[in-house]
Every structure is written in structure tokens, then in C-alpha cells.
Design an enzyme around this catalytic site. Structure first.
Site, PDB file in Angstrom:
ATOM      1  N   CYS A 258       0.843  -1.211   0.000  1.00  0.00           N
ATOM      2  CA  CYS A 258       0.000   0.000   0.000  1.00  0.00           C
ATOM      3  C   CYS A 258       0.874   1.255   0.000  1.00  0.00           C
ATOM      4  O   CYS A 258       0.585   2.225  -0.700  1.00  0.00           O
ATOM      5  CB  CYS A 258      -0.934  -0.014   1.209  1.00  0.00           C
ATOM      6  SG  CYS A 258      -2.016   1.414   1.340  1.00  0.00           S
TER       7      CYS A 258
ATOM      8  N   CYS B 158      -6.424  -4.344   7.033  1.00  0.00           N
ATOM      9  CA  CYS B 158      -7.638  -3.529   7.085  1.00  0.00           C
ATOM     10  C   CYS B 158      -8.750  -4.115   6.239  1.00  0.00           C
ATOM     11  O   CYS B 158      -9.918  -3.923   6.532  1.00  0.00           O
ATOM     12  CB  CYS B 158      -7.342  -2.088   6.677  1.00  0.00           C
ATOM     13  SG  CYS B 158      -6.882  -1.892   4.940  1.00  0.00           S
TER      14      CYS B 158
END
Lengths: 357, 391
Positions: A101, A194
């Protein structure tokens, strides 16, 4: 200088944005909407992608007194992080989605858009130091240090990054948030991944990749000692959840030694068989000075929050080889090898690469 | 700051604000029997008459509510429930494809939770409904239709609908017709009685009144099941203690806006036309959306090819210019506008849109500020959009 503060809704990024304002930057806050369907992501304190997190980020921006927007990065995140995560497991590797990410979203898609829109840099709440010398160093708070997941950043990316928290401990950050009247001061830390709402990575992968029953094989005898419902769900070094039918002849625990996607086989063996002294990796990034021609004596870390061991690191084209001074147990392909140079002012990230074996 | 987002909300008129403050200082529940209560009641009823008079309604047709979303929900769900309970097979709702979410989502909710069937009326490339499509819909389904709803004027692209013609078609079939006139009142002539509609939504804060107060004009012979049950206020259709100060200020704003409509529209349309002309000069490839003539006087809506509306908004905001992408926000993430999509725009054009809306405080300086900032913003937004990887 105009900077863009990425605000997750957590305490770290809120304080980072506030410090950027205090440092005299013209700061704009942005929350990244990463979930295509926010309900499927972690809720409340555990995630960074929910509606509640978006509201927390907005509220923090109000208190700090900066403009605030939500940027929809869901498609990019899905392609570059979630799909990559699944593909890596399917290939028998163990990815680090936070690192991906950073590499593909926060310091690529977001940074590029920010620069195009006239911003000079991106501010994040990562716990790492990035000083005037341009070197990335561990945070003073070693328990919270995130230099490992930032080590993948290139020189160009680091030059447009600001990490205001590296000289503070987490406790100091929380205390400052409270002083600044930020409601997220006591918001619990986020954990895990997440985009896996219930924390069940194996279930998430099974949902994406389907059940794929196969054999668990003993490395020394070649005997089938159990079965599994998908080799992708295993990680090198894993001991729990193997459900072996037969105990090892010597009665000692067995660990996952390797995963072979081609034959859908999980190979197990004794702990010592996990010991690795040579680490091979690809796609090296080197930011701790000029790219070295000769082998470098340094320290390496082979997974997030993993042990640090002395090593000799050599670069050869698109490859990196680390010769460890003492063996390390459970090195998983897909993770990053990060080379550090010990330094009293904070260990310096020299470079990183993706482990192949 | 150049405030070019009056369709989102417009500043309160001085006379409305003064009426609000003066009334809010007085105690009294309009349902109480004593002198203080009677005084409050009198203020509410005078306000009701004031609203009715300027909007062509009878006072008994004015139901005060907590605003536009509530009025829309009350009309759509309330009329649906009442007419279905009279005849269980009457469970079809006819709605335009370009409604505000207060109508759209109420219709969707009826479809998902109450077994409603929905007939969506399409619009043309400028966002305009064709009464013939309603005629065809009702010819096929009139017996099953509980309610027809279509807005008077579109909040995003400003297109004014042929409401009287649509209402006449519905009347031919004896089906109640509701119109969301939130954007229309004070902007274009609106007469409840003359229009032939059965129900009409109006709200305060789009025309210089306070937020959180509005009305549903509801013809006496149209049944509606309440959303809110309680003290039986407002014909037993909308329970809840009456917001006397809000209602008084709302009525003052409605009266002022409606009485000043012609003068307002002429002044604001002239400013708006200047804005359009200068935006076209500054960004020649711009696409002007919506009906060029049958249009709200304060509305200008554009697509900026090669840009994302979000990025433009951020850049203009940084220059002190407030406008809107006009798109619905779900989960804080901008979705491409359903209005633009219904008009036949593709996803990119829908996402490249910005709405500028003028109002009673707008000046030439607002437009000058926009034109000064726009070309650089478009340049930057284009560079940012060019980074997007093709999907």
C-alpha cells in the site's frame, strides 16, 4: 510549501498533520477511501477504511483547521493491494499488504495526484525518521517503528515525503493529541489487515481462491502426514493449525517448510530445517547512499517486527543476496529483506528487496 | 470568498433572520391552551396563510415539516401507504430518473421493503421529462399506480420540468402527482393550485429561510399515512411540537422570495449568463449541461473534459471559490451523478462535472474570482486526471 496530509482517522496521522501545520506548511488533509464496500472492512478502532474512520479524520482536520477531502482510491487499492495479496498467497508467497500500500498507493497514486494538483509533498503519520540528510531511519519508538514497511520507497518518493512523528514515542503522540484537543487521542491502534474484516485471513483467501484440498507431506520421508483445504493458506514457519494425522517419529513439533502451488503441496519438517542463512531477493531499492558495487556489512530484518541479524548484503543487477551471520528461522518468500546500518541517531535504512527464497 | 453554491444552501434573508430571532425569544407551544400557546398558534397560522397565499394553496393544504427530505418522504411513502391500504394491488410508484436522493432513495426503499414496483421515467439529453412517457406509463399501469413523483426543477443541472403538463396527465388517470419544488420556489413561478399537482415539497434554506423547516403542500382530498406519530399536529399527518420561530422565518422567506422572484430571476440570470459566457471563453472545450432555456436562473452546470470534478473543486476551494460536484456522496466518496448518467453522459463526463449556483447575495465579483482561478485549476486537474491508469 503546500503539503497533503494523508489522514486515516487514527491518532498518528492526525498529529502528523497538526505538526505539519505547526512547522509552517500549507496543509490539506485527505482521507483515502480504500474500500469498495466500507461495510466489509474493519470497523471502529481496528481499521482505517470505514465510515467512522472517515468521520474521525474529518473531525481531526476541523480541529487542526485545515481543508479536508475524501479521495476515492478504492479501485487502485483493490488492484494493487488486495488482488496482489491474493495472487501472492496463491503463488505460495506471504505478502505484506501495508508495504504494498505504501509502495503503490500512498507514495505513488496519492503522491502523484498530489504533485499534479500542485502539492510539494505528502505527510503521513508513519513512525520513522526522515531528516534533512534524506536518510530513512527507525523511529525512536522501536516498538512502533515502521521503517520496515517504508523501506520499499525510492529516492524520488522519499524526497516528497514528510514523516513528522519519527522523533516521538507513541505515548508522546497520544499525549500531544490530547493537548491539541483531538478526539482520536485515545483511539486504539489499528492492527492486522484492514481489508479482512474479521481477521480471518484463511477464510478470506478461501473465499477468493476456493477450496483446494491437497496433501501435507513430511520433508524427510516424503510420507503424506495430513491434508489441507488449500496450500495458499499456509505460511513458511507456521506450526499451528496443521492438523497432522500422524505425529512425527521423534515426537517433536513440525513446521511448514515450504508451499508448492504447482502440486498444491504443503511440506512440513522439524524446526531446524527452517533455518536459513542465505536470503535471495529481487527488485532491490537502495536509498541509504549510492548503490554499492561491493558487498556491504550491515544488519537485515526479514519481516515486520522480526529479529535483526548481522549480514553481508550484495547487489547484482535486479537481485540482492544477503548472507546471514547466524541462521534465521522461517523466512517467507514475498516478505521484504530490509538492510539497515546501525547508527546511534537511528538505524539507517540502506535498501530493501522482495524475498524469493 | 466567492460563494457559488447557493443550490446547496443560501444565506438567510435579513427579514427572515430578524423574524426568527424575535419569535424565538417568545415562549409558547402552539398546542397549549393558555395565552402563550395561543400567541404561538396565531404566529403559526398566520405563517400558514402567508405561505398558502404566495404559493396558490389553501392554508389547510400547508403541512409544516422539518424540511425537504421529510416532505419528500412524507409525500412518496405517505401517499403510497395510504393508497395501497385502500387498494392492495395499487403498489406501483412512478418516478423520474433524475430526482434528488430524498425522493430516489424513498422510492428505492419502498421497492426494497414494501414490495413497490417502480416505473422510472427517462429524461432526454438536457434532463427533461417528456409527458408522453408518463402518458404511456399510466396507460399501461394507471390502476396499479399509487403515486407519481417528478421534481419541478433539477437540483444539479437546473432543468425545469413541464410540471403542469405532467400533472395534467396524472390527473387524467386520477393518480396523485407529487413534485419536489425545493429548487424552484423563488426561482421560477410556482403556483400549487394552478399547477394541478396533488403535493408539493418546499424547504426554507434554499430560499433564504432557516434550515430544518419546510412544508408539504398537500391537497385536502389526497390521503397520506404519517411518518411521525405523536401529538397529532398538522392534520394528524405530521406530529411534533411546531417550530414556531422556524415556521415564522420560513414563511417570511417564502413570501419575500416568491414576491421578488421576477426581479431576482432577471438579475441572477444575467449574472449567470455572464458566468457561462466567460467560462466558455476561458475553457473552450467545456460542455454546458442542462436545458439552455427552461432552466433555473442561478444554475450553471458544466463538464470539463479530461478533468475530475473532485480535483477541480479542491483547487477552486483553495482559491476561495465554493462550488459543487453536484454528485451524491455515499460513504464520503463521490459517485458519478445519476442525473448526468440519466441524461446519457458517460462515467468520465459525469465525473468531470461542476455546478455553480448563484443566489440573492451573488455579485459580479464572484464571477470575476471564478474566472481568474479557473484556467489554472483546469490545467492542473487535467494533469492529475492524466495519471489515472486506464481501467
Amino acid at each position: 510549501m503546500r503539503v497533503l496530509a494523508a489522514m486515516s482517522g487514527g491518532v498518528d496521522s492526525a498529529v502528523a498533520a497538526a505538526r505539519a501545520v505547526a512547522a509552517g506548511y500549507d496543509v490539506t488533509g485527505v482521507h483515502l477511501a480504500l474500500a469498495r464496500n466500507p461495510q466489509t472492512y474493519r470497523t471502529g478502532a481496528r481499521g482505517c477504511c470505514t465510515l467512522e474512520d472517515s468521520r474521525d479524520a474529518r473531525r481531526a482536520a476541523d480541529v487542526i483547521g485545515i481543508p479536508f477531502y475524501v479521495w476515492d482510491m478504492a479501485d487502485r487499492f483493490h488492484e494493487d493491494v488486495v488482488d496482489d495479496f491474493v495472487a501472492e498467497y496463491a503463488a505460495g508467497r506471504t505478502p505484506n499488504p501495508c508495504l504494498r500500500c505504501n509502495e503503490k498507493i500512498k507514495f505513488a497514486a496519492v503522491l502523484d495526484r498530489a504533485v499534479a494538483l500542485g502539492f510539494d509533498a505528502v505527510v503521513t503519520g508513519h513512525h520513522a525518521r526522515l531528516g534533512a540528510d534524506g536518510l530513512l531511519r527507525r523511529s525512536v519508538d522501536l516498538a512502533k517503528d515502521q521503517s520496515y514497511v517504508l523501506a520499499v520507497l525510492t529516492r524520488e518518493q522519499l524526497d516528497r515525503s514528510i514523516f513528522p512523528l519519527g522523533d516521538s514515542t507513541k505515548a508522546q503522540v497520544r499525549a500531544e493529541a490530547a493537548e491539541r484537543g483531538l478526539a482520536v487521542a485515545d483511539k486504539p491502534d489499528s492492527h492486522d489487515i484492514c481489508f479482512i474484516a474479521d481477521g480471518d485471513t484463511r477464510g478470506f483467501l478461501a473465499g477468493r481462491l476456493g477450496e483446494a484440498p491437497g496433501e501435507v507431506v513430511d520433508a524427510s520421508t516424503g510420507a503424506v502426514v495430513g491434508s489441507h483445504s488449500g496450500a495458499y493458506a499456509y505460511t513458511v514457519g507456521q506450526r499451528r493449525g496443521l492438523h497432522l494425522d500422524r505425529p512425527a517419529p521423534d515426537g517433536r513439533p513440525r513446521y511448514v517448510l515450504s508451499i508448492t502451488p504447482k502440486t498444491n503441496t504443503v511440506t512440513v519438517g522439524p524446526a531446524e530445517a527452517l533455518d536459513v542463512s542465505d536470503v535471495h531477493a529481487v527488485r532491490p531499492v537502495w536509498t541509504g547512499g549510492a548503490r554499492p558495487d561491493a558487498p556491504v556489512e550491515c544488519e537485515v530484518q526479514l519481516r515486520a517486527h522480526g529479529d535483526v541479524v548481522p549480514a553481508t548484503v550484495a547487489l547484482d543487477g535486479d537481485r540482492l543476496h544477503a548472507e546471514l551471520r547466524r541462521p534465521v528461522r522461517g523466512v517467507a518468500a514475498g516478505q521484504a529483506v530490509v538492510a539497515y546500518r546501525p547508527d546511534p541517531a537511528g538505524d539507517v535504512v540502506l535498501g530493501s528487496a522482495t524475498i524469493t527464497g | 470568498m466567492a460563494y457559488l453554491d447557493h443550490a446547496a444552501t443560501t444565506p438567510m434573508l435579513d427579514e427572515a433572520l430578524e423574524a426568527y430571532v424575535a419569535t424565538a425569544r417568545e415562549v409558547g407551544n402552539a398546542s397549549s391552551l393558555h395565552a402563550a400557546g395561543r400567541r404561538a398558534r396565531r404566529r403559526v397560522e398566520e405563517s400558514r396563510e402567508q405561505v398558502a397565499a404566495v404559493l396558490g394553496a389553501r392554508p389547510s393544504e400547508v403541512i409544516f415539516t422539518g424540511g425537504g427530505t421529510e416532505s419528500d418522504n412524507l409525500a412518496v411513502k405517505g401517499i403510497f401507504w395510504a393508497r395501497r391500504s385502500a387498494r392492495p394491488d395499487r403498489r406501483r410508484v412512478v418516478s423520474s430518473a433524475v430526482e434528488h436522493h430524498a425522493v430516489l432513495d424513498a422510492v428505492d426503499w419502498l421497492s426494497q421493503h414494501e414490495g413497490a414496483e417502480v416505473g422510472w421515467l427517462p429524461v432526454d439529453a438536457v434532463g427533461r421529462l417528456d409527458p408522453q412517457t408518463l402518458r404511456a406509463e399510466l396507460a399501461a399501469h394507471a390502476d396499479q399506480v399509487a403515486v407519481v413523483t417528478a421534481m419541478w426543477a433539477n437540483n444539479e443541472v437546473g432543468t425545469v420540468q413541464p410540471v403542469a403538463e405532467l400533472a395534467a396527465v396524472a390527473a387524467e388517470h386520477g393518480v396523485p402527482f407529487h413534485t419536489d419544488a425545493i429548487q424552484a420556489v423563488g426561482q421560477v413561478p410556482v403556483d400549487f393550485g394552478a399547477s394541478g399537482v396533488a403535493a408539493l415539497t418546499v424547504t426554507g434554506h434554499k430560499l433564504g429561510g432557516p434550515t430544518g423547516v419546510g412544508a408539504l403542500l398537500l391537497a385536502r382530498d389526497v390521503p397520506a399515512t404519517p411518518l411521525l406519530h405523536g401529538g397529532g399536529q398538522e392534520r394528524d399527518i405530521r406530529s411534533g411540537t411546531l417550530d414556531t420561530a422556524g415556521i415564522v422565518a420560513f414563511a417570511v422567506a417564502v413570501e419575500t422570495a416568491v414576491k421578488g422572484q421576477q426581479e431576482y430571476a432577471a438579475r441572477v440570470a444575467a449574472l449567470r449568463d455572464d458566468l457561462i459566457e466567460r467560462v466558455r471563453q476561458a475553457v473552450p472545450e467545456v460542455i454546458y449541461n442542462g436545458d439552455p432555456t427552461d432552466r433555473l436562473p442561478g444554475n450553471a452546470h458544466f463538464s470539463f473534459p479530461g478533468c475530475e470534478g473532485d480535483a477541480l473543486l479542491l483547487l477552486l476551494d483553495a482559491q476561495g471559490i465554493a462550488c459543487s460536484t453536484g454528485s451524491a456522496c455515499s460513504a464520503g466518496v463521490a459517485q458519478p451523478s445519476h442525473v448526468l448518467l440519466a441524461m446519457g453522459a458517460d462515467d468520465d463526463r459525469a465525473r468531470s462535472s461542476l455546478r455553480f449556483t448563484l443566489g440573492h447575495t451573488s455579485t459580479q465579483a464572484d464571477i470575476d474570482a471564478l474566472i481568474a482561478a479557473l484556467p489554472a485549476a483546469v490545467d492542473r486537474a487535467r494533469r492529475a486526471a492524466a495519471l489515472r491508469t486506464p481501467r
